[in-house]
Scaffold this active site. Structure first.
Site, mmCIF file in Angstrom:
data_model
loop_
_atom_site.group_PDB
_atom_site.id
_atom_site.type_symbol
_atom_site.label_atom_id
_atom_site.label_comp_id
_atom_site.label_asym_id
_atom_site.label_seq_id
_atom_site.Cartn_x
_atom_site.Cartn_y
_atom_site.Cartn_z
ATOM 1 N N LEU A 173 63.533 17.400 181.061
ATOM 2 C CA LEU A 173 64.145 17.921 182.275
ATOM 3 C C LEU A 173 65.011 19.110 181.878
ATOM 4 O O LEU A 173 65.595 19.129 180.790
ATOM 5 C CB LEU A 173 65.020 16.862 182.963
ATOM 6 C CG LEU A 173 64.319 15.629 183.538
ATOM 7 C CD1 LEU A 173 65.351 14.664 184.118
ATOM 8 C CD2 LEU A 173 63.295 16.009 184.593
ATOM 9 N N ASP A 174 65.098 20.104 182.779
ATOM 10 C CA ASP A 174 65.949 21.257 182.506
ATOM 11 C C ASP A 174 67.400 20.828 182.328
ATOM 12 O O ASP A 174 67.816 19.753 182.786
ATOM 13 C CB ASP A 174 65.866 22.255 183.667
ATOM 14 C CG ASP A 174 64.469 22.820 183.859
ATOM 15 O OD1 ASP A 174 63.707 22.832 182.877
ATOM 16 O OD2 ASP A 174 64.158 23.244 184.986
ATOM 17 N N LEU A 175 68.181 21.715 181.722
ATOM 18 C CA LEU A 175 69.600 21.435 181.461
ATOM 19 C C LEU A 175 70.330 20.979 182.725
ATOM 20 O O LEU A 175 71.061 19.991 182.710
ATOM 21 C CB LEU A 175 70.263 22.693 180.887
ATOM 22 C CG LEU A 175 71.782 22.644 180.700
ATOM 23 C CD1 LEU A 175 72.164 21.642 179.617
ATOM 24 C CD2 LEU A 175 72.328 24.025 180.372
#
Length: 300
Positions: free
Chosen positions: A155-157
């Site tokens: 998952l993105d930051l």
């Protein structure tokens, strides 16, 4: 060889690559980097090396005083890790960085897998800029845990929600095959800019030349925003964000692909709400759900 710069697609991070020259002989690694990358002072060069953002001949190096041979290739990775880190050097500063990280919740763990609720603001896995203080690293360094953690998906930051990690090579292979065959249930909740007038349905738009398919359901509209549920058929980098931008309704709070319309959410309004997969050894179906986290729930 003059330094060569390259941006890593989808991250905003940059790589500066250069070859060690004869005149560089005798320089410490931190001196050499500060000389070849003008935007880095000697102190920032030392911090970058300490964080793990420097590679020599494709091997990560953290020894500040190392001296290199002419012809070796140095790669300097500049990105968010350097910006987020405490500017001071040493183990205490790195411990303070770790203490500031948002906490995560383990939803399920067995001999093969660990399912985690990732908070926004915590990286999923090591990056070229740093090999520590990401979720995979923190899981591997838990008290009492021994062995490696395998990253299955990311998952993105700024995205929160459910992730599964493998704990054995066999589990990693089994899960990788499930993801390759799209035999994994993954759904997101998103608040998008603008009022969607009808359910978008199936979005089939390649990303970086690879097939990317999302299925979008409209849950509600109001105040110039739309609440959407997105089921992934594939899993490309930034797939949900790019597909929603492609239909003219980027995710609220998306500083890279969005419009920054007010009132802004506290961060990217995207949450991995559902995850389902077959347990690698038993084959039993494991399913997990996660509602909006508190920060986005309050904003909604």
């Amino acid at each position: 060889m003059a330094p060569h710069e390259q941006e890593r697609p989808g991250t905003g991070a940059r790589r500066v690559r250069f070859e060690v020259q004869t005149e560089d002989a005798g320089l410490r690694l931190d001196q050499l980097v500060a000389r070849r990358v003008p935007e880095l002072s000697r102190r920032k060069a030392r911090l970058l090396i300490e964080l793990g953002g420097l590679f020599v001949d494709r091997v990560r190096v953290k020894v500040l005083g190392r001296r290199l041979r002419p012809g070796q290739i140095v790669e300097v990775h500049l990105g968010g890790a350097l910006e987020r880190a405490s500017p001071t050097l040493g183990a205490r500063a790195r411990a303070r960085d770790e203490a500031r990280l948002p906490t995560f919740e383990i939803r399920h763990e067995d001999a093969d897998v660990v399912v985690v609720e990732k908070p926004s603001g915590l990286l999923t896995a090591p990056t070229p800029e740093s090999d520590r203080n990401n979720l995979a690293d923190l899981l591997a360094r838990r008290p009492g845990h021994t062995g490696r953690i395998w990253v299955v998906h990311r998952l993105d930051l700024e995205t929160s929600g459910l992730l599964v990690f493998a704990k054995t090579p066999a589990a990693n292979r089994a899960l990788a095959e499930r993801f390759r065959l799209h035999d994994v249930e993954r759904e997101y909740l998103a608040v998008a800019e603008g009022e969607v007038t009808c359910a978008p349905g199936r979005l089939d738009e390649p990303i970086a030349g690879r097939s990317a398919v999302s299925h979008v359901t409209l849950l509600g509209v109001g105040s110039g925003r739309s609440l959407l549920r997105i089921r992934l058929e594939t899993g490309r980098t930034h797939q949900v964000r790019l597909h929603l931008r492609g239909i003219g309704h980027p995710v609220c709070g998306d500083r890279r692909y969005g419009r920054n319309a007010a009132p802004a959410p506290p961060r990217l309004a995207l949450h991995a709400t559902r995850l389902g997969f077959a347990q690698p050894t038993s084959g039993a179906l494991l399913r997990f759900e996660s509602p909006w986290p508190a920060d986005l729930g309050a904003w909604l």
